[in-house]
Structure formats: C-alpha cells, structure tokens
Design an enzyme around this catalytic site. Structure first.
Site, mmCIF file in Angstrom:
data_model
loop_
_atom_site.group_PDB
_atom_site.id
_atom_site.type_symbol
_atom_site.label_atom_id
_atom_site.label_comp_id
_atom_site.label_asym_id
_atom_site.label_seq_id
_atom_site.Cartn_x
_atom_site.Cartn_y
_atom_site.Cartn_z
ATOM 1 N N GLU A 1 8.983 -25.429 -14.071
ATOM 2 C CA GLU A 1 8.436 -26.523 -14.956
ATOM 3 C C GLU A 1 9.668 -25.755 -16.644
ATOM 4 O OE1 GLU A 1 5.612 -28.512 -16.031
ATOM 5 O OE2 GLU A 1 4.795 -27.605 -18.117
ATOM 6 N N HIS B 1 2.898 -32.168 -19.949
ATOM 7 C CA HIS B 1 2.147 -31.083 -20.133
ATOM 8 C C HIS B 1 2.567 -30.470 -21.802
ATOM 9 C CE1 HIS B 1 1.950 -30.711 -15.559
ATOM 10 N NE2 HIS B 1 1.212 -30.896 -15.562
ATOM 11 N N ALA C 1 18.384 -13.809 -9.078
ATOM 12 C CA ALA C 1 17.125 -12.305 -8.839
ATOM 13 C C ALA C 1 16.819 -12.609 -7.180
ATOM 14 C CB ALA C 1 15.834 -12.639 -9.790
ATOM 15 N N ALA D 1 15.653 -15.233 -5.374
ATOM 16 C CA ALA D 1 15.059 -16.736 -4.815
ATOM 17 C C ALA D 1 15.717 -17.006 -4.125
ATOM 18 C CB ALA D 1 13.955 -17.213 -6.455
ATOM 19 N N PRO E 1 17.392 -24.534 -4.373
ATOM 20 C CA PRO E 1 18.139 -25.150 -4.379
ATOM 21 C C PRO E 1 18.975 -25.951 -5.319
ATOM 22 C CG PRO E 1 16.203 -26.727 -4.110
ATOM 23 C CD PRO E 1 16.353 -25.462 -4.505
ATOM 24 N N THR E 2 19.703 -27.209 -5.489
ATOM 25 C CA THR E 2 20.932 -27.751 -6.503
ATOM 26 C C THR E 2 20.126 -28.249 -7.337
ATOM 27 O OG1 THR E 2 21.969 -28.895 -4.684
ATOM 28 C CG2 THR E 2 23.160 -26.748 -4.556
ATOM 29 N N SER E 3 19.184 -29.680 -6.484
ATOM 30 C CA SER E 3 18.318 -30.336 -7.137
ATOM 31 C C SER E 3 16.589 -30.575 -6.544
ATOM 32 C CB SER E 3 19.082 -31.138 -6.713
ATOM 33 O OG SER E 3 19.037 -32.234 -5.966
#
Length: 610
Positions: A231, A273, A295, A297, A300-302
């Site tokens: 997040e 949080h 890097a 990973a 997704p785009t969203s």
C-alpha cells in the site's frame, strides 16, 4: 529473522489477555484441519490462574491459565508462538517480556497504535535475537491446514470457502488483515489455494517487512508462487524491489500496491492504516508498482486485473508442471456452538432457570415489568420494590406503607435476643460480615421470629372455619401446639407491645377491612384470661394483618393467598427486616473492637448426674 517456515501442524501458541472468540476460532480451525493437538497450549491473564473451558471439536477441554508469561513458558516449553491481545498501552511491555523468553520464536502483536518508539525497540530486539514479530496492528497469519493466529481468515465459513483447511501452493503477504481475507478468497478461486499467508500490520513500523516474508517463502519448497499486496506510504516495498533486483527471489512474484487513487485528491490523504499515507512521490502507489515491475515482479495495470494475472501466472506454472494442483476434499464439519445454533433457529434448547420477577436484558433492568427509571422517577419506596419483586404487582400505597412499617419495626430487638446474640459472638470472633449475618439469621425459626407464617396460617384456618376463640385455643392445646403469635416473655396485659398498637392503629385507619386482626384480638382476650403474658405479639399482629391486606385489597385470588402463606412470604419480611439489625450489630462490634466472647462460668449450671 527466520529464513524458513514459521508454523506447522504441531505449532502451539500462548495467548496473552484471554479473548474467547479468537481462541475458540483457533481451536475450531485445528479440528477442521485434523490436528491431533490443540494449537493453544495455554492462556496468560496477569494475576490469575486456573483453566478456561473451550471446545476442541466435540470434546470440551480445559486450557490452562497462567498468571505470568514466565510461568506459561515454563509450563509449555514447546509453545513457541506468542499471540498478544494486550491493548496498545501495555503491548510493549508484554511483547518485550515474551521476546526475552528463550522458548518464544514468533510474536504477533494485535494492538493498533503502539507508540512508534516502542515499536522500534521491539524490532531491534527481535532482529538482534533472530525472532519474528508480526504487527503491531496485525490480524496475524495462517499456514493452511496447519496453524492460524487468532481471528486470521475470519469465520469458519470463510475458511472453508477459501479452502484454508488444506495447504495450496501460494505464499501471500500483505500489510492489511482485511485485504488478506479478500485475497485468500481470490487465491481459492484461481489457484489451488494458499500455503502460508501473513499480514505484517498497518502501523508505520511493522515488526517484519514484506521482503522478509517473500525471502522466507522463497526458501519453502511447497510454495511455488508468491503474491504481495502493498500500500502507499513508507518505503517497505523498496526492500522487496532490491531483493528482486539482486535475484534473491527465484519464484514468480505477483505484486500490487494499493492506493493509486490518492493522486485524485488535491491534498494528502490518510488511508485506513497509520502507515498508509504518502510522504512524497517515492511513497506513492504508482511509483512502487513501477519499481516492482521494473525489478521483475508481475504487476497488473489495476487492482481489478490482479485476479486475472494471478490466475495466468498459476496456470503457466501448472503447465510447466512446477505446480501439481492439490486435490481438494471435504473437511469434517465443526460442531456449531449451541448459542449460535439457537440464534439461527437450527436447534431449540430448554432453559435451566425460570424468572418472572426481574429482567436485565434491555437497556435497563425492570422489576415485574416496571423499568428502573420509572421506579426512580415515581419515587417508589422499599415497600413498592418488595411488592414488585415478591408479589409481582404494584400494591396500593397503604399496603406498601404497611410493609415498610413492618420492616422498620422488626429491624432490631436489642442485643439479647438469640439472633443478635449469635451475630455479636460471631463478629467478635473476627468473622466477616456475611458470616456474622448468617449466624444470626440461622436462629430464625418457630421459636424466634419465624412465627408470622404460622400465626397467619392458624388464624386464617380458625376464622375461615368459624371457630370460636375457645374452640381454637383448646383444639391447639389438645394437639400440643402453642398458638403462634400469642405470648411474650416481657410484654403483658398491662405492658403491651407498642409495635402491635401502632400496626393495629394504622390498619384500622387505612385497611378496607381487618377481620383477621379482630379475630386475633378475640383470641388474645381469651388467652389473657388464662395468663397475663399471653398477649398478641408482633408476629401474630403482622400475620393477621397481612391476611387482611391480601384479602381486602382485591388484588389476590384465594389460591394466591394460600400459596403466599404456604411458601413463607411473611417470614421473609422478618428475615429482611432483622438483617438490617444484624448487620448493624456486626458493624457495632467491629467499630468497638470487641474481643472474642467467652461465656462466664458463673452463668452456667454444671449439673452432676449419678
């Protein structure tokens, strides 16, 4: 930080600051997974010891309760997980205490809002001593089919729906406990399910990082792919970026950082949080997602595309035979708690106690249907409360006033009567209030204060059968029964009991009728012809007048009147009243600091028998 698997099917935990629901959920999960031993070895409640009764499947078990962390660790040396449900105020001290125990390896700190300085100390100590801290502000973690912390993964229905009762092939780590539950559901839909899931916690300084757990997952052979949910805010995700760039993670990593919508707001936004607050471009969700993707990973785009990309990644691994999908099965049903089954209408169960006089289930208690606020606002007296709790109705004011008069007049009769004497002796022996009170109350009976019911019973029977005073008294004499309510050790024809006179005067003024009392007076007239001390005593007066109260107020049926007499309501008045005096005598002796009582020899007849 541990480099491998945190939990197994034999892992046991110590639970700090007992909460029934999360502990029972852990035990239900154990049963669902087919564990042979419960995952909760013991409970720690500072200052208290004993057992807590809980269910392990259909079997009820006693879980030990310990008064300190050290004691619990000593008694359960194989329990290496510490689940801390302390408040944020005391979480630091209890967590540090647990970390210092040599048997504890993993600590989960559930509390949110632990001071940041304290969190940093915990992190430093844990890393220096190769221990794992989950949280603060975490729901915990779970190893599917093996072990779970507290409320992780929610209800049993959700656990079954997410197939967490058996291990899958996916390792998952997130900051959010709530989003973890959602992702377990996603993984169950598009993969063979979760192997291990961790929520590191949403505070600014969590005890472990996303990369810590990703690197662990990389070393666990059963985990074939990794899903990460970060997040905005903080820079934790960049340690994962660094690990990916250094090729320290060989397994596919699907990642998404939530909070891309933050840029739509003109000012800085604090999300759920404490750590979910962007402090600059580097901490934005967009920057983190881009860095993760660069890097290596799979990003997704969203968020909406996260499920599809997880599915695609999983299917490629299946196609390459890296993953052999786990075969599913139906887990054993966990017995439903009786309370929840009753609430859902699945079963019905008989109650064990019936109460008709008081109800404390609403916003305020009520006596015989009268709310406490009404009792106070309408200035009900003690007599009114007695009428509600004893007779289950609001009696007229003259009745409740009479009840209060009886209580006041019978509250005490000096220190020499048997009940007061017993209480005084007991109090002087150093006993507590309840013991002193009970010692006096236990003398109440046919010879002391317990004649009110009998007086009412015999006077009523004689009057209802139209017996003359002569026939009544003589028939009692033939049976060898003294007339209850007649006779006094001190009072006589010329020295009447003032309490009797006051009650009779009140009743003649306020009661609609006093037929039973007048009958008792005629009986007294006859008994006085036999002896000067056979006067009506206060027991006889109250007994006969209560008959008049019950019969003349038009609020009781004949059956109810008979039941009241048989049950012993009227003696209850004496017990209630005299308790006031006995308590007074107890306080009096303790206030005066009176020594142990010993009866004088000269007041004892030491009789000699041949």
């Amino acid at each position: 930080m541990s480099t491998g698997q945190l939990f197994s099917r034999t892992t046991q935990a110590l639970f700090y600051n007992y909460k029934q629901s999360p502990v029972q959920r852990m035990l239900d999960f154990d049963f669902l997974c087919g564990r042979e031993i419960p995952s909760v070895a013991g409970v720690i409640n500072p200052g208290s010891e004993g057992f807590q009764k809980l269910f392990f499947g259909q079997e009820e078990i006693a879980v030990p309760v310990h008064g300190s962390i050290a004691s619990a660790c000593k008694h359960h040396p194989t329990a290496d997980v510490f689940i801390n449900f302390a408040s944020f105020r005391s979480a630091f001290a209890s967590t540090m205490d647990a970390l210092k125990q040599p048997t504890i390896r993993v600590v989960a700190v559930i509390a949110e809002g632990v001071p940041e300085a304290d969190a940093k100390k915990l992190i430093a100590y844990a890393r220096a001593n190769n221990k794992v801290v989950l949280g603060p502000a975490t729901v915990g973690g779970i190893q599917a089919g093996a072990f779970k912390i507290g409320d992780t993964a929610g209800t049993l229905d959700n656990i079954i729906h997410c197939k967490l009762y058996r291990p899958g092939s996916v390792g998952f780590v997130s900051k959010s406990g709530g989003m973890s539950n959602e992702m377990y559901n996603v993984l169950a839909r598009v993969t063979d399910g979760l192997y291990e899931g961790i929520a590191i916690g949403g505070d600014v300084y969590p005890g472990s990082t996303l990369s810590d757990h990703v690197l662990r997952f990389n070393n666990i052979p059963q985990i074939k792919m990794i899903v990460v949910l970060g997040e905005l805010g903080g820079r934790d995700e960049y340690s994962l970026v660094e690990a990916l760039q250094q090729r320290r993670v060989q397994k596919p990593v699907v990642a998404w950082v939530s909070g891309t919508c933050a840029r739509l707001f003109k000012s800085e936004v604090q999300f759920g949080h404490a750590g979910a607050k962007s402090g600059g471009d580097m901490e934005s969700a967009q920057a983190k997602n881009k860095a993760l993707e660069n890097a290596g990973a799979i990003v997704p785009t969203s968020f909406e595309g996260l499920e599809d990309i997880i599915k695609a990644t999983y299917e490629k691994l299946v196609e390459k035979k890296v993953i052999v999908p786990v075969k599913d099965y139906t887990p054993p049903p966990v017995p439903e708690d009786l309370n929840s089954a009753i609430k859902s209408g699945k079963v019905r169960a008989p109650t064990h106690i019936v109460s008709t006089i008081c109800d404390d289930r609403g916003e305020e208690p009520s006596y015989a249907g009268v709310a406490m606020s009404t009792i106070i606002e309408k200035e009900y007296g003690v007599g009114d409360v007695i009428s509600l709790l004893w007779f289950k109705r609001s009696l007229p004011h003259y009745c409740t006033k009479f009840i209060e008069m009886c209580v006041m007049m019978c509250a005490d009769h000096g220190p020499c009567v048997s009940g007061a004497h017993n209480t005084i002796v007991t109090a002087r022996a150093g006993k507590d209030l309840v013991s002193s009170l009970v010692s006096g109350l236990l003398t109440i009976g046919p010879r002391f204060g317990g004649a009110i019911d009998d007086a009412a019973r015999y006077f009523k029977d004689a009057y209802d059968r139209s017996l003359s005073p002569y026939d009544f008294v003589e028939s009692m004499k033939k049976k060898g029964i003294r007339v209850p309510g007649i006779g006094h050790r001190i009072k006589s024809r010329d020295n009447r009991d003032k309490r009797v006179e006051l009650l009779q005067r009140y009743a003649r003024t306020h009661f609609p009728a006093v037929k039973y009392m007048e009958y008792a007076v005629t009986v007294e007239t006859y008994t006085l012809s036999k002896a000067n001390n056979l006067v009506m005593n206060v027991d006889g007066c109250i007994g006969s007048l209560f008959l008049d109260l019950l019969s003349s107020c038009a609020m009781f049926t004949q059956q109810e009147i008979d039941e009241i007499i048989d049950i012993g309501y009227l003696n209850g008045l004496f017990v209630l009243a005299r308790s006031i005096g006995l308590i007074g005598h107890t306080f009096d002796q303790k206030r005066l600091k009176q020594p142990l009582y010993r009866h004088p020899w000269e007041d004892v007849l030491y009789a000699k028998y041949a």
